[in-house]
Design an enzyme around this catalytic site. Structure first.
Site, short mmCIF file in Angstrom:
data_model
loop_
_atom_site.label_atom_id
_atom_site.label_comp_id
_atom_site.label_asym_id
_atom_site.label_seq_id
_atom_site.Cartn_x
_atom_site.Cartn_y
_atom_site.Cartn_z
N GLY A 1 2.80 -5.01 -1.47
CA GLY A 1 2.05 -5.41 -2.66
C GLY A 1 2.90 -5.18 -3.89
O GLY A 1 3.21 -4.04 -4.23
N ASN B 1 -10.51 -7.47 1.17
CA ASN B 1 -9.34 -6.60 1.31
C ASN B 1 -9.14 -6.09 2.73
O ASN B 1 -8.02 -5.80 3.13
CB ASN B 1 -9.44 -5.43 0.33
N THR C 1 -5.07 0.67 -1.23
CA THR C 1 -5.99 -0.45 -1.46
C THR C 1 -7.45 0.01 -1.42
O THR C 1 -7.84 0.80 -0.57
CB THR C 1 -5.77 -1.54 -0.38
N HIS D 1 -13.74 8.08 -2.30
CA HIS D 1 -13.10 7.62 -3.54
C HIS D 1 -14.01 6.59 -4.19
O HIS D 1 -13.84 5.39 -4.04
CB HIS D 1 -11.74 7.01 -3.23
#
Length: 309
Positions: free
Chosen positions: A10, A96, A120, A176
């Site tokens: 990425g 994703n 990600t 998260h």
């Protein structure tokens, strides 16, 4: 002696900045990978041309071909869609997940002994995707979450008290996302718990700001999301592994009974060294803290069940 090698998948803001920090710290040669032709090559060349000024001899290349990533010690996965204003981390999941599965399979095919660091979002769910796609043991699939969340908490503590960030220490556990669990009892300034330095109301406000740290930046930027702090947090994890520093850092790892959780990636304190996640450090929690942690873990479970549906 051959240098260490780190692949960063990425070449967006997070990936390119992560590559920059790793290279400029002299930790490893870096391969920057992206599906967009020319993007990683251009950013890789730009970073390489900075080396004489910054003063490092690391090799930085950009590519669209995973063959150039072969033999990587660490593979950092940052690829995926960024969160936009009004978009939750959960909204990102389906799109994703497909991206992460694809890039992880391609990377581990040529770097079967690597350690995966997943960046990600939604982070906890993407760790599950990466583990399934790689077939790696839990020690070698680690999510970057707690280091970033704790850094945000430390920043807000330092700002509140007018002290150096170097003297602040903080732990943020759990998923998260909005259910993360900042732990004021384990958060200190020069060893002094912040519970002795601030009112409960101010601590609660800082905890809330920490939990919404990413969303606050998204709202301010309007066309993007955070990348300087995520890149710095990722580089700290890379350093701990490559230099076998045995750092105790909060990371998302697959729990197997620790903290009363089994089969979920959740943020907890771990020892990071050359073997990746070398052990989970269990700490005692109050009934209130444990309830918050379990609530956060259940939120992660909900994401994983959606992935499996």
């Amino acid at each position: 002696m051959a240098r260490n090698k780190v692949t960063v998948i990425g070449a967006g803001h997070v990936g390119a900045t992560t590559a920059q920090r790793i290279a400029e710290a002299g930790l490893a040669d870096v391969v920057l990978v992206d599906i967009v032709e020319g993007l990683p090559q251009g950013k890789g060349l730009d970073l390489a041309e900075a080396a004489p000024v910054v003063g490092h001899d690391g090799r930085i290349v950009g590519t669209n071909d995973y063959a150039e990533t072969a033999g990587s010690d660490i593979v950092v996965v940052t690829s995926g869609l960024a969160r936009q204003p009004g978009m939750s981390r959960d909204d990102l999941m389906a799109k994703n997940a497909g991206i992460v599965e694809s890039v992880v399979k391609a990377a581990v095919a040529v770097s079967p002994d690597s350690i995966l660091i997943i960046v990600t979002n939604p982070l906890d769910a993407m760790c599950h995707v990466a583990m399934r796609a790689s077939g790696f043991p839990r020690e070698r699939v680690i999510g970057m979450a707690g280091v970033l969340d704790s850094a945000r908490f430390r920043t807000f503590i330092a700002m509140e008290l007018g002290v150096s960030v170097d003297d602040t220490h903080a732990f943020v556990l759990g998923g998260h996302g909005d259910t993360m669990v900042p732990l004021p009892r384990y958060s200190t300034v020069a060893g002094i718990p912040i519970t002795e330095l601030m009112t409960p109301e101010r601590i609660a406000a800082l905890c809330e700001r920490t939990a919404n740290g990413g969303a606050e930046i998204v709202a301010l930027l309007k066309t993007g999301s955070a990348y300087y702090a995520p890149a710095a947090a990722t580089a700290e994890m890379v350093e701990a592994i490559l230099l076998d520093r045995k750092r105790v850092l909060p990371c998302a790892v697959l729990l197997e009974g620790e903290f009363g959780v089994d089969g979920l990636f959740v943020g907890v304190p771990v020892v990071l060294g050359s073997g990746g996640m070398e052990r989970v450090v269990e700490i005692s929690l109050t009934d209130e803290e444990r309830a918050a942690f379990e609530h956060s873990a259940e939120a992660v479970r909900g994401l994983v069940e959606k992935l499996s549906a």
